[in-house]
Design an enzyme around this catalytic site. Structure first.
Site, PDB file in Angstrom:
ATOM      1  N   GLU A  56       0.807  -1.214   0.000  1.00  0.00           N
ATOM      2  CA  GLU A  56       0.000   0.000   0.000  1.00  0.00           C
ATOM      3  C   GLU A  56       0.841   1.265   0.000  1.00  0.00           C
ATOM      4  O   GLU A  56       0.437   2.297  -0.550  1.00  0.00           O
ATOM      5  CB  GLU A  56      -0.954  -0.005   1.206  1.00  0.00           C
ATOM      6  N   PHE A  81      -5.968  -0.065   5.062  1.00  0.00           N
ATOM      7  CA  PHE A  81      -4.592  -0.178   4.569  1.00  0.00           C
ATOM      8  C   PHE A  81      -4.166   1.072   3.794  1.00  0.00           C
ATOM      9  O   PHE A  81      -2.996   1.442   3.824  1.00  0.00           O
ATOM     10  CB  PHE A  81      -4.452  -1.420   3.684  1.00  0.00           C
ATOM     11  N   HIS A 107     -14.378  -0.647   1.805  1.00  0.00           N
ATOM     12  CA  HIS A 107     -14.424  -1.381   3.065  1.00  0.00           C
ATOM     13  C   HIS A 107     -14.152  -0.458   4.251  1.00  0.00           C
ATOM     14  O   HIS A 107     -13.425  -0.792   5.175  1.00  0.00           O
ATOM     15  CB  HIS A 107     -13.461  -2.565   3.049  1.00  0.00           C
ATOM     16  N   ASP A 115     -14.702  -9.895   8.720  1.00  0.00           N
ATOM     17  CA  ASP A 115     -13.239  -9.796   8.816  1.00  0.00           C
ATOM     18  C   ASP A 115     -12.794  -9.229  10.162  1.00  0.00           C
ATOM     19  O   ASP A 115     -11.682  -9.479  10.608  1.00  0.00           O
ATOM     20  CB  ASP A 115     -12.667  -8.947   7.671  1.00  0.00           C
TER      21      ASP A 115
HETATM   22  C1  LIG Z   1      -1.692  -4.868   4.622  1.00  0.00           C
HETATM   23  C2  LIG Z   1      -2.738  -5.721   4.001  1.00  0.00           C
HETATM   24  N1  LIG Z   1      -3.118  -5.497   2.738  1.00  0.00           N
HETATM   25  C3  LIG Z   1      -4.078  -6.245   2.168  1.00  0.00           C
HETATM   26  C4  LIG Z   1      -4.684  -7.242   2.870  1.00  0.00           C
HETATM   27  C5  LIG Z   1      -5.809  -8.050   2.241  1.00  0.00           C
HETATM   28  N2  LIG Z   1      -5.372  -9.419   1.986  1.00  0.00           N
HETATM   29  C6  LIG Z   1      -5.698 -10.433   2.802  1.00  0.00           C
HETATM   30  S1  LIG Z   1      -5.045 -11.891   2.324  1.00  0.00           S
HETATM   31  C7  LIG Z   1      -4.325 -11.182   0.966  1.00  0.00           C
HETATM   32  C8  LIG Z   1      -3.524 -12.021   0.016  1.00  0.00           C
HETATM   33  C9  LIG Z   1      -2.457 -12.754   0.714  1.00  0.00           C
HETATM   34  O1  LIG Z   1      -1.739 -13.575  -0.153  1.00  0.00           O
HETATM   35  P1  LIG Z   1      -0.640 -14.528   0.444  1.00  0.00           P
HETATM   36  O2  LIG Z   1       0.259 -13.737   1.338  1.00  0.00           O
HETATM   37  O3  LIG Z   1       0.016 -15.230  -0.668  1.00  0.00           O
HETATM   38  O4  LIG Z   1      -1.472 -15.492   1.388  1.00  0.00           O
HETATM   39  P2  LIG Z   1      -1.962 -17.000   1.149  1.00  0.00           P
HETATM   40  O5  LIG Z   1      -1.840 -17.317  -0.305  1.00  0.00           O
HETATM   41  O6  LIG Z   1      -1.074 -17.832   1.966  1.00  0.00           O
HETATM   42  O7  LIG Z   1      -3.370 -17.038   1.639  1.00  0.00           O
HETATM   43  C10 LIG Z   1      -4.612  -9.813   0.922  1.00  0.00           C
HETATM   44  C11 LIG Z   1      -4.166  -8.896  -0.130  1.00  0.00           C
HETATM   45  C12 LIG Z   1      -4.264  -7.444   4.198  1.00  0.00           C
HETATM   46  N3  LIG Z   1      -4.821  -8.379   4.991  1.00  0.00           N
HETATM   47  N4  LIG Z   1      -3.279  -6.690   4.735  1.00  0.00           N
END
Ligand SMILES: Cc1ncc(C[n+]2csc(CCOP(=O)(O)OP(=O)(O)O)c2C)c(N)n1
Ligand SMILES: [Mg+2]
Lengths: 312, 269
Positions: A56, A81, A107, A115
């Site tokens: 972000e 974020f 959101h 969430d």
């Molecule tokens: C700072 C932040 N930005 C965005 C999100 C929204 N978000 C939740 S999970 C995710 C994707 C995560 O991908 P990855 O790290 O590869 O996790 P996995 O595939 O293991 O679920 C995002 C963008 C968040 N939780 N925190």
């Protein structure tokens, strides 16, 4: 039943419209393009959509850079974020140099739902409002979202647009006129003025109807433009009705309630009751019970109105 | 060995059931890291479910906090709290929030959910261990998409600067994030060379669902003399539920009743 649509959905769809006529418009996202709905724009204009990944701070920094070259970036992620993690980049690389970046964050508020508290932004209005050069807009429905996007484009400088996840009733029709810095009078009244923003505008109208049954004449103002705020509308309402209630899906600290309190303190002190999140973090749950739990319903507005009138 | 296999199967079933019941949550990344958490809590970590805050315990930080269901299911299986609690995932008033809350759930060492922050906190915990001359380890689990956050690399730099050999990070390298394949959205590759360049001891696990491979890696990591260790685990998002495997669409969606039934049937087979 009125048609229902989330403001994020309206945002994603209208971006495509704006992209048709404005070739400098580019859209940036941070791995949430399905949720923020910028993927609708991506489908129409894949060459003008950039996904920076889960980053972000970089989302805002690159948007600033694009703006220096005449591009018009719309930067989107969740409010927590964008306004949170990337706050200081917004302040120092977008607002301080007054760059033409539109920050549209979805959101916002408690209505994120399941969430939970880590994802429910109840402080973004406060964070964005305090920065010089920033304009802060908070649409109540899908139509106002579109009108605000038009208004944002007309401004040569940073604008924050606060969007929601949940479907909300469409309150306005195409004839609706939005002006930055102007409140919208939705209902005229004598005894109290309810000033609402975002998804609390619907409940504010409902509260006014219920107060009528009790013989109370409530005026309703839609404060979509939180900064600049409509000082004249607030002071006129204070003088006319002698009591004010604010309603927002945000902390009562720093948001609409605070902005109205600042104006009242400056020009027209009258009793004020603030409906909003009472300095608490949110939690997981379904939207309706959450709104009840955190005191964000038409009922809460009715009670606040009665209290404000009682303090006259 | 059979014990770990049986345990992780139960944990997977609980993950599917609780997310199905909540009708929201993150199955994909919970299923991809089930072996990692099972091995840690049932074999490698010094923890006591009867005394979750005991001072000398090893710490675990779920930096990819959205995988809360795998942590909750593991803690429940280990006995930190009754398994019935899992039914209340994401319900109003439940201790099992959408993302872990350290003040609500016995056994949760850190509140997480905002990606990138957990590893930074874990580095702080490890530094405290050094200051106090403690022997415990700090484990942290990162997503591969999460590596895109700048804060991860600020923490990585600090961890090697302070020679935090008591810090052991896992990367759940399932190759997917929300918007698609990590290499298409914003490639974090090469992950191993990046950590190496930041001064870390790097171990690669070819099959992140193999307890043997994970065990060998953790035991080597515990012996690191002056470097933090990262264990990069090749995993399958949605592992063991056929229709969820390698499918970004199952990142953050609850299965319906029919899908839960099918998933449980596959897990029991
Ligand atoms: C700072 C932040 N930005 C965005 C999100 C929204 N978000 C939740 S999970 C995710 C994707 C995560 O991908 P990855 O790290 O590869 O996790 P996995 O595939 O293991 O679920 C995002 C963008 C968040 N939780 N925190
Ligand atoms: Mg991943």
């Amino acid at each position: 039943m009125a048609e229902k649509k989330s403001t994020r959905q309206a945002y994603g769809e209208y971006l495509v419209k704006l992209g048709e006529t404005n070739e400098n418009l580019v859209v940036l996202d941070a791995d949430l393009s399905g949720a923020t709905k910028t993927n609708i724009f991506k489908k129409a204009y894949p060459d003008r959509h950039f996904n920076v990944g889960i980053a972000e701070a970089n989302l805002m920094g690159m948007s600033a850079g694009l703006a220096t070259a005449g591009k018009v970036p719309f930067a989107s992620t969740f409010a927590i974020f964008g306004a949170g993690r990337a706050y200081e980049i917004i302040r120092n690389s977008i607002c301080y140099p007054k760059l033409n970046v539109k920050i549209a964050l979805t959101h916002s508020g408690i209505s994120v739902g399941e969430d939970g508290g880590s994802h429910q932004s109840i402080e973004d209005i406060a964070l964005m409002r305090v920065i010089p050069n920033m304009t802060v807009l908070s649409p109540a429905d899908a139509v106002e979202t579109e009108k605000m996007m038009d208004a944002a484009l007309a401004i040569n400088g940073p604008v924050y647009i606060r969007l929601g996840r949940s479907d909300v009733p469409v309150l306005f029709d195409e004839t609706y006129v939005f002006e930055v810095g102007k409140a919208g009078l939705l209902k005229s009244g004598e005894d109290v003025t309810i000033i609402a923003t975002g998804m609390m505008v619907g409940p504010a109208m409902e509260a006014a109807e219920r107060l009528k049954v009790d013989g109370i004449s409530a005026q309703v103002l839609n404060m979509g433009s939180i900064k600049p705020i409509d000082v004249d509308a607030i002071s006129d309402a204070a003088i006319k009705t002698g009591a004010i209630v604010t309603a927002e899906e945000h902390s009562i600290i720093g948001g609409l309630g605070s902005a109205v309190a600042e104006v009242l303190g400056d020009v027209a002190p009258v009793p004020l009751e603030r409906v909003g999140v009472k300095d608490l973090f949110g939690q997981s749950g379904k939207v309706a019970p959450l709104m009840e739990k955190y005191g964000l319903t038409a009922n809460d507005i009715v009670e606040a109105a009665q209290k404000a009138i009682g303090r006259k | 060995m059979a014990f770990l296999e049986e345990t992780v199967r139960g944990i997977r079933k609980d993950i599917v059931k609780m997310i199905g019941k909540a009708a929201s949550g993150h199955p994909g990344g919970s299923l991809s890291s089930a072996e990692i958490l099972t091995l840690l809590y049932f074999e490698q970590m010094n923890v006591d479910e009867k005394n979750p805050k005991k001072d000398d315990r090893d710490r675990f930080v779920l930096s990819k906090g959205h995988a809360a269901p795998v942590l909750y299911a593991t803690l429940a299986a280990k006995g930190f709290f009754p398994r019935e609690e899992l039914q209340d995932l994401r319900q109003l008033g439940s201790m099992l929030q959408g993302h872990p809350d350290m003040n609500k759930v016995p056994g949760v060492d850190m509140s997480t959910g905002s990606l990138g922050q957990g590893i930074s906190v874990a580095a702080g915990m490890a530094l405290a261990g050094k200051i106090d001359n403690k022997a415990h380890k700090v484990f942290v689990l990162l997503g591969d998409g999460e590596l895109q956050e700048g804060l991860v690399w600020e923490a990585a730099m600090a961890a090697s600067h302070y020679q935090l050999n008591n810090l052991i990070a896992f990367v759940d390298n399932n190759n997917l994030q929300i918007d698609g394949a990590i290499c298409e959205v914003m490639s974090p590759f090469p992950i191993d060379a990046k950590f190496k360049a930041f001064g870390w001891n790097v171990i690669t696990v070819e099959d992140g669902h193999s307890f043997d491979e994970l065990r060998t890696a953790v035991e080597a990591a515990k012996k690191s003399e002056d470097k933090p260790t990262v264990i990069i685990c090749q995993t399958v998002k949605g592992k063991c539920v056929s229709f969820m495997e390698n499918n970004a669409g199952w990142h953050g969606k609850g299965p319906n009743a029919e899908e839960v039934k099918q998933a449980l049937a596959e897990l029991e087979a």
